[in-house]
Motif scaffolding. Structure first.
Motif, mmCIF file in Angstrom:
data_model
loop_
_atom_site.group_PDB
_atom_site.id
_atom_site.type_symbol
_atom_site.label_atom_id
_atom_site.label_comp_id
_atom_site.label_asym_id
_atom_site.label_seq_id
_atom_site.Cartn_x
_atom_site.Cartn_y
_atom_site.Cartn_z
ATOM 1 N N ARG A 65 -12.375 3.457 3.581
ATOM 2 C CA ARG A 65 -11.956 3.379 2.180
ATOM 3 C C ARG A 65 -11.142 4.612 1.786
ATOM 4 N N GLY A 66 -11.558 5.772 2.284
ATOM 5 C CA GLY A 66 -10.814 6.984 1.991
ATOM 6 C C GLY A 66 -9.418 6.954 2.592
ATOM 7 N N GLY A 67 -9.310 6.459 3.825
ATOM 8 C CA GLY A 67 -8.010 6.360 4.472
ATOM 9 C C GLY A 67 -7.090 5.379 3.768
ATOM 10 N N ARG A 68 -7.672 4.279 3.310
ATOM 11 C CA ARG A 68 -6.867 3.280 2.600
ATOM 12 C C ARG A 68 -6.388 3.821 1.257
ATOM 13 N N ALA A 69 -7.265 4.516 0.542
ATOM 14 C CA ALA A 69 -6.885 5.105 -0.741
ATOM 15 C C ALA A 69 -5.764 6.128 -0.547
ATOM 16 N N LYS A 70 -5.822 6.881 0.544
ATOM 17 C CA LYS A 70 -4.777 7.871 0.837
ATOM 18 C C LYS A 70 -3.432 7.188 1.045
ATOM 19 N N LYS A 71 -3.448 6.049 1.739
ATOM 20 C CA LYS A 71 -2.203 5.313 1.963
ATOM 21 C C LYS A 71 -1.638 4.771 0.653
ATOM 22 N N TRP A 72 -2.520 4.285 -0.237
ATOM 23 C CA TRP A 72 -2.043 3.803 -1.541
ATOM 24 C C TRP A 72 -1.377 4.932 -2.311
ATOM 25 N N ARG A 73 -1.976 6.118 -2.298
ATOM 26 C CA ARG A 73 -1.398 7.257 -3.013
ATOM 27 C C ARG A 73 -0.047 7.647 -2.423
ATOM 28 N N GLU A 74 0.040 7.582 -1.089
ATOM 29 C CA GLU A 74 1.314 7.898 -0.440
ATOM 30 C C GLU A 74 2.394 6.909 -0.851
ATOM 31 N N ARG A 76 2.539 5.053 -3.563
ATOM 32 C CA ARG A 76 2.886 5.229 -4.978
ATOM 33 C C ARG A 76 3.773 6.456 -5.177
ATOM 34 N N ARG A 77 3.519 7.520 -4.419
ATOM 35 C CA ARG A 77 4.380 8.705 -4.520
ATOM 36 C C ARG A 77 5.807 8.374 -4.090
ATOM 37 N N LEU A 78 5.932 7.604 -3.007
ATOM 38 C CA LEU A 78 7.262 7.224 -2.531
ATOM 39 C C LEU A 78 7.989 6.365 -3.566
ATOM 40 N N ILE A 79 7.265 5.446 -4.182
ATOM 41 C CA ILE A 79 7.878 4.574 -5.191
ATOM 42 C C ILE A 79 8.262 5.380 -6.426
ATOM 43 N N ASP A 80 7.375 6.247 -6.874
ATOM 44 C CA ASP A 80 7.641 7.035 -8.080
ATOM 45 C C ASP A 80 8.823 7.980 -7.896
ATOM 46 N N ALA A 81 9.138 8.330 -6.645
ATOM 47 C CA ALA A 81 10.250 9.250 -6.387
ATOM 48 C C ALA A 81 11.604 8.552 -6.426
ATOM 49 N N LEU A 82 11.609 7.226 -6.481
ATOM 50 C CA LEU A 82 12.862 6.473 -6.496
ATOM 51 C C LEU A 82 13.486 6.475 -7.890
ATOM 52 N N ALA A 89 12.976 -2.517 -8.721
ATOM 53 C CA ALA A 89 13.302 -3.549 -7.736
ATOM 54 C C ALA A 89 12.297 -3.567 -6.587
ATOM 55 N N VAL A 90 11.870 -2.389 -6.143
ATOM 56 C CA VAL A 90 10.886 -2.324 -5.062
ATOM 57 C C VAL A 90 9.557 -2.930 -5.504
ATOM 58 N N ARG A 91 9.133 -2.575 -6.696
ATOM 59 C CA ARG A 91 7.870 -3.126 -7.192
ATOM 60 C C ARG A 91 7.951 -4.636 -7.352
ATOM 61 N N ARG A 92 9.096 -5.115 -7.832
ATOM 62 C CA ARG A 92 9.269 -6.565 -7.994
ATOM 63 C C ARG A 92 9.268 -7.259 -6.643
ATOM 64 N N ALA A 93 9.957 -6.662 -5.652
ATOM 65 C CA ALA A 93 9.974 -7.268 -4.317
ATOM 66 C C ALA A 93 8.569 -7.296 -3.720
ATOM 67 N N TRP A 94 7.808 -6.224 -3.941
ATOM 68 C CA TRP A 94 6.437 -6.182 -3.413
ATOM 69 C C TRP A 94 5.586 -7.279 -4.052
ATOM 70 N N LEU A 106 2.682 -2.294 2.431
ATOM 71 C CA LEU A 106 3.582 -1.715 1.438
ATOM 72 C C LEU A 106 4.355 -0.543 2.043
ATOM 73 N N LEU A 107 3.683 0.307 2.791
ATOM 74 C CA LEU A 107 4.356 1.430 3.434
ATOM 75 C C LEU A 107 5.396 0.935 4.439
#
Length: 210
Positions: A65-74, A76-82, A89-94, A106-107
Motif C-alpha cells: 500500500r505504501g509503494g502504491r501510494a508513492k506511485k500515485w504521488r509521483e 500526480r506530481r508529473l501531471i501537476d507540472a504540465l 488533456a492528460v487527465r481526460r485521456a486517463w 498511469l505512470l
C-alpha cells in the motif's frame, strides 16, 4: 481522475493450509528418516506457523500500500507540472483509458506521452469514459440517436458552442464513426482530431452538469 482503491484482504487460517503444512513437515522428516525425531523437534507448531504467516502478510500489505501510494504521488506530481492545457488533456485521456486505474498504468501513460508515443489529440483508444477496471461506462458519450451529416458534424466541431448539446453529442459520435470507415487516411485523421477536440469540450460540460 480515475482511481481504483486498493482492496484489503486479511490473512485466512484454513484447514487446507494446515493440512498442507502437515504434509510438508512430514515429507521433511521422511526425507531424512535417521534424523526424523530431531527434525520433528525443530519444526514449529501449526499455530506458530499460522501466526508468523499472518504477521508477514500484514507487513507485506503495508509495504504494498505504501509503494502504491508513492506511485500515485509521483504521477500526480508529473501531471501537476504540465501546462494547464496538457494537464487537462492528460487527465481526460486517463479517464478514458482502457486500463485499470492503478498508478503503474498511469505512470506508463505519462512516460509514453513524455516520449511522444501518445498524441493526446489521437489517443490509441476510444474517447469515452471508463470505470476503475478500464471498462466502458454509459455517460454523456453514449451513442446518440440524433443523426447529423458528416459535413454538419464538421461544422459543429469547428464551433461547438454555437450548437445545442444534443447536436454536439451527435457530431462527436458521427466523426468517430466516419474516421473509422474513411479510406482516406488523412481525412480520417482530421476527423479524429475534430472528435477529440469536441470530446474535450463535451467533457467540460459533463463536469459542469455532474
Amino acid at each position: 481522475m480515475r482511481f481504483k482503491p486498493w482492496p484489503r484482504h486479511a490473512f485466512t487460517d484454513t484447514a487446507r493450509k494446515r493440512a498442507a503444512l502437515r504434509r510438508r513437515q512430514r515429507l521433511e522428516r521422511e526425507a531424512l528418516p535417521l534424523f526424523a525425531e530431531q527434525i520433528a523437534e525443530e519444526q514449529p507448531t501449526e499455530d506458530q506457523v499460522m501466526k508468523e504467516r499472518a504477521e508477514q502478510w500484514e507487513a507485506q500489505e503495508v509495504r504494498d500500500r505504501g509503494g502504491r501510494a508513492k506511485k500515485w504521488r509521483e504521477a500526480r506530481r508529473l501531471i501537476d507540472a504540465l501546462p494547464d492545457d496538457e494537464r487537462r488533456a492528460v487527465r481526460r485521456a486517463w479517464d478514458c483509458a482502457p486500463y485499470p486505474a492503478d498508478p503503474s498504468y498511469l505512470l506508463s501513460v505519462l512516460h509514453s506521452y513524455s516520449l511522444g508515443r501518445i498524441d493526446l489529440k489521437r489517443p490509441p483508444f476510444p474517447l469515452s469514459r471508463t470505470n476503475a477496471s478500464g471498462a466502458r461506462i454509459g455517460n454523456l458519450f453514449a451513442s446518440s440517436d440524433l443523426f447529423v451529416t458528416i459535413l454538419k458534424a464538421r461544422d459543429i466541431a469547428s464551433d461547438p458552442d454555437g450548437h445545442p448539446l444534443a447536436e454536439r453529442h451527435a457530431a462527436y459520435h458521427h466523426l468517430q464513426a466516419a474516421a473509422s470507415k474513411n479510406k482516406d487516411r488523412a481525412e480520417a485523421m482530421r476527423d479524429r482530431v475534430r472528435a477529440s477536440e469536441l470530446f474535450l469540450r463535451l467533457g467540460e460540460l459533463e463536469e459542469t452538469h455532474a
